[in-house]
Design a protein around this motif. Sequence first.
Motif, mmCIF file in Angstrom:
data_model
loop_
_atom_site.group_PDB
_atom_site.id
_atom_site.type_symbol
_atom_site.label_atom_id
_atom_site.label_comp_id
_atom_site.label_asym_id
_atom_site.label_seq_id
_atom_site.Cartn_x
_atom_site.Cartn_y
_atom_site.Cartn_z
ATOM 1 N N ALA A 138 -19.695 -4.051 -52.610
ATOM 2 C CA ALA A 138 -18.532 -3.750 -51.772
ATOM 3 C C ALA A 138 -18.876 -2.908 -50.554
ATOM 4 O O ALA A 138 -18.207 -2.998 -49.533
ATOM 5 N N ILE B 113 -23.751 -3.476 -43.237
ATOM 6 C CA ILE B 113 -24.959 -4.096 -42.686
ATOM 7 C C ILE B 113 -24.915 -4.263 -41.160
ATOM 8 O O ILE B 113 -25.878 -3.905 -40.478
ATOM 9 N N PRO B 114 -23.823 -4.753 -40.594
ATOM 10 C CA PRO B 114 -23.846 -4.898 -39.138
ATOM 11 C C PRO B 114 -24.052 -3.572 -38.415
ATOM 12 O O PRO B 114 -24.844 -3.495 -37.476
ATOM 13 N N PRO C 52 -22.386 -4.874 -47.942
ATOM 14 C CA PRO C 52 -22.015 -5.967 -47.042
ATOM 15 C C PRO C 52 -21.163 -5.489 -45.858
ATOM 16 O O PRO C 52 -21.243 -6.045 -44.771
#
Lengths: 384, 259
Positions: free
Chosen positions: A307, A313-314, A310
């Motif tokens: 949760a 990450i950017p 993800p």
Amino acid sequence: MPPSPRPPAPRLIRLTLVTLAIVTVYVVSLRETEIDLPALATGFPNGITLVRDFLTPDVAVRETANSSVGLDFPVPCGSAPEEEVPESGPRIIPSDPCGEVGATIIVEGVGLGAGADVSLWWILQGISDQRLRAARVTTDSEGYFQTTVEIRPIVATKEGKASKLTAEITSEVGVLRPSPALLETVDAAILTVFMALIATSMAAIFAVPLSFLAAANITRHGGFGSAIYYVTRAYLNITRTFEPLVLATIFGLWVGFGAFAGVLALAVFTVGSLGKLYSEAVESIDPGPVEAVRATGAGPVETIFYAVIPQVIPQFTSFSVYHWDINVRISTIIGFVGGGGIGFLLNQRLRTFSYHKAGTAILAIVLVVSLLDFFSAAVRKRAT
Amino acid sequence: MLKVEHLTKVYPNGVVALDDVSFTVSEKEFLAIIGLSGSGKSTLLRCINRLVEPTSGKIEWYGKNIVGMNSGELRKIRRQIGMIFQQFNLVKRASVLTNVLSGRLGYVSPRISLPGIWPKEEKERAARALHRMGLDDKAKSRADTLSGGQQQRVGIARALMQEPKLILADEPVASLDPVLAHSILRHLEELNRDEGITIMCSLHFLDLVHRYANRVLALKDGRILFDGPPRDIDHARFKEIYGEEAEDVRATFVDAPSQ
């Protein structure tokens, strides 16, 4: 009852006092910083010379070709046969075909190519590794030079062998190619980019786990969690305040000055900086998915993997690339205190007054920094 | 299956969200929870799987008190209780399949889930859940490319992966238009009827309550105001729950076609 207006007199006094205080601060600062405006004008020519050198960086040279022409020159006259000057082609022409010790002759060169470097040598008694420099000249646009040469005792004919007066011509031919200074600069620039890359990556490996510990929404639950949160946060804040320059000096003395010391200094500083940025990214995630994954019975680590990660990450990617960009800039400065890379090269060239070569380094820094800035902006744009 | 006794929740800022709430839920019930915003509906649902820590009281799940249970035991209970949310709470950047598989995290070992190498049987289970929700072709899509109704169906598929005995639904249709609202609630109705999954669902619209629920719990200021069948909510009760100025707003003007 309307509020009574403030009496004007104290207000005026206060205003005057504040103004006086501000004026005093500025007067003192101006004096302490030794503001010397005339120096801007008097020193202008020096500055301009330097800037001009910087703006004509040493980036390219032409291929050079070496050739030589020469002829036997008996000293004194009659000690050996005189050699005739050819009628045409590249040749040197002494004012006399032979001479006495102590005399001075004029030597002309013809057909040697424009702007060539000419070294005039005496090849003593025709033995090629015994030579005496006679003169050093540059030909004019017609390939012509003229110079005076003194006949020294050492060039006298021995055992019937005359010394040979020889012109070695180095002329620029062919296309431009990168100069050694440029090649050296490119190497150093690449090294700097790699230094920053390794330092950022090393730092990221430590910063990622630390950032989760320093994120309030992950750790700050209960007494133990809060303790971890504050300790990690304090650690990140402290390492962030370490000045990379000072660190580079410390590591330089520790592991030896060079690229490795620079990498270590950058990495330590970057752990704090990236850790802080990452932890803020973690704190700004949408809590919804975290709640949903926890509700399935997932443990804390699984929740982070499914949760939290993800979602971050950017931002992690864009912060890392951005910091790589920052570290290239910092490592340039670190090079000045012996951290290796392009900064080190620039410092070296400035110290040896090789300003054209320093210009090459400056040009490389500008290019690398702009390129990486462009790259990091592109990555950040894509990541969001 | 679920027995809530004297449940109280006081938030650190002093807000009393639940005040001595007691009720029991039997298997196969479709329980609607109604009440104004801030009446404690979300807090009540979240106390049951302890996403929110109760201040005092007891929550018994098949005779075991969930309150005060250690985290290992709690996780075993949580995996039997699915949950869906108003904002769907999918990981937007992850694929639909990954979102659905995450419903299985309470069952599989971290050795499998952390590297993300899911065994075939789990993938098949996910495919079945997606098929059931009519999302066969969406498994590889990124969750945020789906429409709201589709995202909620992924949410239900994720809950189904838990093989739940109970599904907690926190305003599952409040972000959806009326047609989609009926579609989602029909899915829940179907799971309730065919699989015997108990549903606890907070809802805003009374007509949806009448249409789908077989029992209503009305909350006001953290207390239970009404507990009984939907048909017993008359005009007077309605005014009591929602206040004097309230009008009966309906999600749809006509009854939605059944199935």
